[in-house]
Design a protein around this motif. Structure first.
Motif, PDB file in Angstrom:
ATOM      1  N   SER A 211       1.036  -1.141   0.002  1.00  0.00           N
ATOM      2  CA  SER A 211       0.054  -0.066   0.040  1.00  0.00           C
ATOM      3  C   SER A 211       0.986   1.354   0.010  1.00  0.00           C
ATOM      4  N   ASN A 212       0.122   2.352  -0.422  1.00  0.00           N
ATOM      5  CA  ASN A 212       1.166   3.566  -0.392  1.00  0.00           C
ATOM      6  C   ASN A 212       1.884   3.983   0.665  1.00  0.00           C
ATOM      7  N   PRO A 213       0.839   4.095   1.996  1.00  0.00           N
ATOM      8  CA  PRO A 213       1.500   4.439   3.200  1.00  0.00           C
ATOM      9  C   PRO A 213       2.566   3.682   3.718  1.00  0.00           C
ATOM     10  N   ASN A 214       2.411   2.424   3.472  1.00  0.00           N
ATOM     11  CA  ASN A 214       3.678   1.472   3.945  1.00  0.00           C
ATOM     12  C   ASN A 214       4.991   2.004   2.840  1.00  0.00           C
ATOM     13  N   TRP A 215       4.967   1.931   1.730  1.00  0.00           N
ATOM     14  CA  TRP A 215       5.792   2.456   0.757  1.00  0.00           C
ATOM     15  C   TRP A 215       6.542   3.775   1.470  1.00  0.00           C
ATOM     16  N   ALA A 216       5.593   4.543   1.596  1.00  0.00           N
ATOM     17  CA  ALA A 216       5.903   6.090   2.059  1.00  0.00           C
ATOM     18  C   ALA A 216       6.805   5.927   3.396  1.00  0.00           C
ATOM     19  N   LEU A 217       6.257   5.131   4.350  1.00  0.00           N
ATOM     20  CA  LEU A 217       6.855   5.253   5.561  1.00  0.00           C
ATOM     21  C   LEU A 217       8.300   4.462   5.420  1.00  0.00           C
ATOM     22  N   ALA A 218       8.242   3.343   4.779  1.00  0.00           N
ATOM     23  CA  ALA A 218       9.381   2.558   4.825  1.00  0.00           C
ATOM     24  C   ALA A 218      10.741   3.590   3.790  1.00  0.00           C
ATOM     25  N   ALA A 219      10.310   4.053   2.650  1.00  0.00           N
ATOM     26  CA  ALA A 219      11.113   4.937   1.952  1.00  0.00           C
ATOM     27  C   ALA A 219      11.641   6.178   2.857  1.00  0.00           C
ATOM     28  N   LEU A 220      10.880   6.666   3.509  1.00  0.00           N
ATOM     29  CA  LEU A 220      11.096   7.863   4.404  1.00  0.00           C
ATOM     30  C   LEU A 220      12.287   7.507   5.371  1.00  0.00           C
ATOM     31  N   ILE A 221      12.120   6.146   6.174  1.00  0.00           N
ATOM     32  CA  ILE A 221      13.017   5.847   7.267  1.00  0.00           C
ATOM     33  C   ILE A 221      14.229   5.509   6.300  1.00  0.00           C
ATOM     34  N   GLY A 222      14.252   4.712   5.305  1.00  0.00           N
ATOM     35  CA  GLY A 222      15.468   4.438   4.461  1.00  0.00           C
ATOM     36  C   GLY A 222      16.046   5.527   4.272  1.00  0.00           C
ATOM     37  N   LEU A 223      15.411   6.558   3.750  1.00  0.00           N
ATOM     38  CA  LEU A 223      16.100   7.785   3.261  1.00  0.00           C
ATOM     39  C   LEU A 223      16.922   8.549   4.479  1.00  0.00           C
ATOM     40  N   VAL A 224      16.148   8.693   5.600  1.00  0.00           N
ATOM     41  CA  VAL A 224      16.762   9.124   6.827  1.00  0.00           C
ATOM     42  C   VAL A 224      18.133   8.476   7.097  1.00  0.00           C
ATOM     43  N   VAL A 225      17.707   7.095   7.140  1.00  0.00           N
ATOM     44  CA  VAL A 225      19.029   6.400   7.590  1.00  0.00           C
ATOM     45  C   VAL A 225      20.262   6.485   6.576  1.00  0.00           C
ATOM     46  N   ALA A 226      19.868   6.477   5.347  1.00  0.00           N
ATOM     47  CA  ALA A 226      20.847   6.577   4.484  1.00  0.00           C
ATOM     48  C   ALA A 226      21.764   7.905   4.479  1.00  0.00           C
ATOM     49  N   ILE A 227      20.731   8.982   4.751  1.00  0.00           N
ATOM     50  CA  ILE A 227      21.456  10.357   5.003  1.00  0.00           C
ATOM     51  C   ILE A 227      22.335  10.655   6.278  1.00  0.00           C
ATOM     52  N   VAL A 228      21.626  10.140   7.215  1.00  0.00           N
ATOM     53  CA  VAL A 228      22.011  10.181   8.813  1.00  0.00           C
ATOM     54  C   VAL A 228      23.333   9.372   9.034  1.00  0.00           C
ATOM     55  N   TRP A 229      23.546   8.245   8.528  1.00  0.00           N
ATOM     56  CA  TRP A 229      24.813   7.260   8.673  1.00  0.00           C
ATOM     57  C   TRP A 229      26.058   7.702   8.563  1.00  0.00           C
ATOM     58  N   PRO A 230      26.363   8.466   7.271  1.00  0.00           N
ATOM     59  CA  PRO A 230      27.759   9.010   7.267  1.00  0.00           C
ATOM     60  C   PRO A 230      28.138   9.999   8.610  1.00  0.00           C
ATOM     61  N   TRP A 231      27.094  10.592   8.696  1.00  0.00           N
ATOM     62  CA  TRP A 231      27.234  11.656   9.921  1.00  0.00           C
ATOM     63  C   TRP A 231      27.369  10.807  11.189  1.00  0.00           C
ATOM     64  N   ILE A 232      26.721  10.079  11.506  1.00  0.00           N
ATOM     65  CA  ILE A 232      27.005   9.075  12.853  1.00  0.00           C
ATOM     66  C   ILE A 232      28.235   8.536  12.831  1.00  0.00           C
ATOM     67  N   PHE A 233      28.513   7.935  11.825  1.00  0.00           N
ATOM     68  CA  PHE A 233      29.940   7.087  11.704  1.00  0.00           C
ATOM     69  C   PHE A 233      30.981   7.976  11.741  1.00  0.00           C
TER      70      PHE A 233
END
Length: 83
Positions: free
Chosen positions: A28-50
């Motif tokens: 469903s669209n909300p599941n895709w949107a939530l998963a994409a949002l969390i995946g995007l946040v992890v991908a953006i924040v990980w280099p900074w945290i590392f």
């Protein structure tokens, strides 16, 4: 570059984990949107945290080296006291 690639891989993994937990196999669209949002946040924040983790580790190692050298010099002074 490696941190970015690792971030992207972790973001994709986060996407699949969140999507599989929230969707349970029903797309469903909300599941895709939530998963994409969390995946995007992890991908953006990980280099900074590392980067923060690595900077902290380098500082600790450098301070340990300084402390070790100070201890060596103090021991040397105590063995040969100035007259």
């Amino acid at each position: 570059m490696i941190r970015r690639i690792t971030g992207i891989i972790l973001g994709v993994l986060a996407f699949f984990v969140v999507y599989s937990i929230t969707g349970l196999g029903t797309p469903s669209n909300p599941n895709w949107a939530l998963a994409a949002l969390i995946g995007l946040v992890v991908a953006i924040v990980w280099p900074w945290i590392f980067g923060l983790i690595m900077v902290r580790q380098v500082r600790q190692n450098r301070q340990a080296e300084i402390d070790e050298e100070v201890q060596k010099q103090l021991a040397k002074q105590q063995q040969n006291p100035p007259s």
